[in-house]
Design an enzyme around this catalytic site. Structure first.
Site, PDB file in Angstrom:
ATOM      1  N   GLU A 168       6.345 -16.879 -77.746  1.00 18.34           N
ATOM      2  CA  GLU A 168       4.966 -17.123 -77.328  1.00 18.34           C
ATOM      3  C   GLU A 168       4.847 -18.062 -76.126  1.00 18.34           C
ATOM      4  OE1 GLU A 168       2.787 -18.421 -80.780  1.00 18.34           O
ATOM      5  OE2 GLU A 168       3.096 -16.544 -81.848  1.00 18.34           O
ATOM      6  N   ASN A 301       3.930 -10.794 -81.607  1.00 17.56           N
ATOM      7  CA  ASN A 301       3.273 -11.573 -82.655  1.00 17.56           C
ATOM      8  C   ASN A 301       1.805 -11.219 -82.610  1.00 17.56           C
ATOM      9  OD1 ASN A 301       5.738 -12.743 -83.003  1.00 17.56           O
ATOM     10  ND2 ASN A 301       5.129 -14.810 -82.376  1.00 17.56           N
ATOM     11  N   TYR A 303      -1.934 -11.492 -84.612  1.00 15.91           N
ATOM     12  CA  TYR A 303      -2.738 -12.086 -85.683  1.00 15.91           C
ATOM     13  C   TYR A 303      -4.189 -11.614 -85.648  1.00 15.91           C
ATOM     14  CZ  TYR A 303       1.166 -15.159 -86.684  1.00 15.91           C
ATOM     15  OH  TYR A 303       2.401 -15.634 -87.042  1.00 15.91           O
ATOM     16  N   GLU A 360       6.067 -11.424 -85.730  1.00 22.61           N
ATOM     17  CA  GLU A 360       5.235 -12.249 -86.619  1.00 22.61           C
ATOM     18  C   GLU A 360       3.940 -11.516 -86.912  1.00 22.61           C
ATOM     19  OE1 GLU A 360       4.231 -16.240 -85.331  1.00 22.61           O
ATOM     20  OE2 GLU A 360       6.263 -16.582 -84.618  1.00 22.61           O
TER      21      GLU A 360
HETATM   22  O1  IFM Z   1       3.027 -21.011 -87.040  1.00 24.19           O
HETATM   23  C1  IFM Z   1       2.836 -20.283 -85.871  1.00 24.19           C
HETATM   24  C2  IFM Z   1       4.174 -19.913 -85.247  1.00 24.19           C
HETATM   25  O2  IFM Z   1       4.937 -21.035 -84.977  1.00 24.19           O
HETATM   26  C3  IFM Z   1       3.938 -19.180 -83.946  1.00 24.19           C
HETATM   27  N1  IFM Z   1       3.036 -18.082 -84.109  1.00 24.19           N
HETATM   28  C4  IFM Z   1       1.800 -18.313 -84.814  1.00 24.19           C
HETATM   29  C5  IFM Z   1       2.078 -19.006 -86.137  1.00 24.19           C
HETATM   30  C6  IFM Z   1       0.752 -19.261 -86.881  1.00 24.19           C
HETATM   31  O3  IFM Z   1      -0.062 -20.080 -86.131  1.00 24.19           O
END
Ligand code: IFM
Length: 455
Positions: A168, A301, A303, A360
């Site tokens: 990231e 990643n 979310y 992630e």
């Molecule tokens: O905990 C973090 C991780 O370190 C990086 N990606 C997002 C996660 C949740 O915020």
């Protein structure tokens, strides 16, 4: 019985963590301080004054944690190396052999348990000494990272065949150097933009070094991407969404996969006087070619998405304002699984990406044990289930999606939020640090065992 959602036989199931968030042992066995050790000591930076000094004590308990992952049934474990544990001042040749030996044992332990290691080299814990010399905004950090990548991949490259250079870079540059929410807590557009460039350059230069040390390996980088949608069909909202997409997503994807920064975003930076064109001298001839060195996979990643409204009326300029209409997890992020499906399709259409891993995905639900040793986190199960359906649909659409890593194995140090936001499949008892698997752990275990969602 064939399930409606059966995954391909070679689909990889995993979990992910990072060093500072779980290891603890912040000053043990010769580890040097990182910018997070410094940042967490300063009052006001982290909720409740939490630190990663002890975290989940994974440094001592790693054998049990590997056994738990074996029980979970994951085929892969994504973890990161703490740069200052290996190189206390960040620089070679002063290798901390004890620190490197920790990862050596961990890799062997994983392989013994039939779990494939996926190593992230940089998940935000920069050696403090490198920050003292300027950190990521400074070009010298690029060579230091490549040297570190060389040392680690030389030591582990015979057994580790999956490498992620950075986690990231948007967060590193934006939270670390622009809004100051993360270590080292700076607030400067100039620093943020040069930090981004140096992170990407260090990635591009590390790729051939890792390949050389780790024959037949796969190397990639992990980006956090956030699809942006206009709040209305108005031209202003569409432009604002495009600007958000440019700064959040294309600013990283374009240099990596097209060898250029997006022109519209550069113009925005200049027209808003965030940076002068003379300041862009940190981009040197040949850099973009190095940044766009072909890689084997993109780590994604995912979310949430963003709904963007322009605030042109308020401020007489078109600046994106993010609004958040739908259902949210406990840290306020909107839940929108279908956007993952659309994002995966878009990536495959717009960029020459050979393979993608979801490195992630997961959700903060701060559900505590209810007096028994059970934790009923149905909401997390639903979140992961729905995002796996998005993965399944993407596979049907021929997206080269190779695997999925849940964030995260166990509740841990969630950066500026401290220990308050809980993403884990496993609960950690505050007092004893004992691990208690949640319902989501058992659900994911069944999902992996069945290689499908219907059970
Ligand atoms: O905990 C973090 C991780 O370190 C990086 N990606 C997002 C996660 C949740 O915020």
């Amino acid at each position: 019985m064939t399930s409606k959602y059966s995954f391909p036989n070679d689909f990889l199931w995993g979990v992910a963590t990072s060093s500072y968030q779980i290891e603890g042992a912040h000053a043990t066995d010769g580890k040097g301080p990182s910018i997070w050790d410094t940042f967490t000591q300063l009052p006001g930076n982290i909720k409740n004054g939490d630190t990663g000094n002890i975290a989940c004590d994974h440094y001592s308990r790693w054998k049990d944690d590997v056994a738990t992952m074996k029980d979970l049934g994951v085929q892969a474990y994504r973890f990161s190396i703490s740069w200052p544990r290996v190189l206390p001042t960040g620089n070679g040749p002063d290798i901390n052999e004890k620190g490197l030996a920790f990862y050596d044992r961990l890799v062997d332990g994983l392989l013994d348990a039939n779990i494939t290691p996926y190593i992230t080299l940089y998940h935000w814990d920069l050696p403090q000494q490198i920050q003292n010399q300027g950190g990521w905004p400074h070009r010298s950090t690029v060579d230091l990272f490549v040297n570190y990548a060389d040392i680690v991949s030389k030591k582990l490259g015979d057994r580790v065949k999956h490498w992620i250079t950075h986690n990231e870079p948007w967060v590193v540059s934006t939270n670390g150097y622009l809004n100051g929410h993360h270590a080292p807590g700076h607030k400067s557009w100039g620093e943020a933009l040069s930090a981004t460039h140096h992170l990407l350059l260090s990635h591009g230069l590390a790729v051939p070094v890792i390949r050389n040390n780790s024959p037949n390996c796969e190397v990639g980088i992990t980006l956090n991407l956030c699809p942006a949608y206009p709040a209305s069909p108005s031209i202003a909202d569409q432009q604002a969404a495009q600007q958000f997409d440019g700064e959040f997503n294309r600013w990283f994807l374009d240099p990596l996969f097209r060898g250029s920064y997006p022109e519209d975003v550069l113009m925005t930076h200049l027209s808003k006087k965030r940076i002068m064109s003379s300041d862009l001298s940190f981009i040197q001839d040949g850099d973009l070619q190095k940044i766009s060195t072909p890689i084997d996979f993109l780590g994604l990643n995912y979310y949430s998405r963003a709904i963007i409204r322009s605030n042109e009326i308020l401020e007489e300029e078109n600046t994106p304002v993010e609004i958040n209409p739908g259902e949210r997890t406990d840290n306020g992020w909107e839940i929108h699984a279908e956007s993952l499906h659309l994002l995966l399709k878009r990536l495959t259409i717009e960029y020459p990406i050979k393979a993608i891993y979801i490195t992630e995905n997961g959700a903060a639900y701060n559900i505590k044990p209810n007096g028994t040793s059970e934790i009923h986190d149905e909401s997390r199960i639903k979140y992961i289930h729905d995002h796996l359906i998005a993965c399944y649909k993407s596979l049907e659409d021929k997206v080269p999606l190779r695997g999925y890593f849940v964030w995260t194995l166990m509740d841990n140090f969630e950066w500026a939020e401290g220990y308050g936001q809980k993403f884990g499949l496993i609960h950690i008892d505050d007092a004893t640090l004992n691990r208690i698997p949640k319902d989501s752990f058992h659900w994911y275990q069944r999902t992996i065992a069945n290689n499908s969602l219907n059970h």
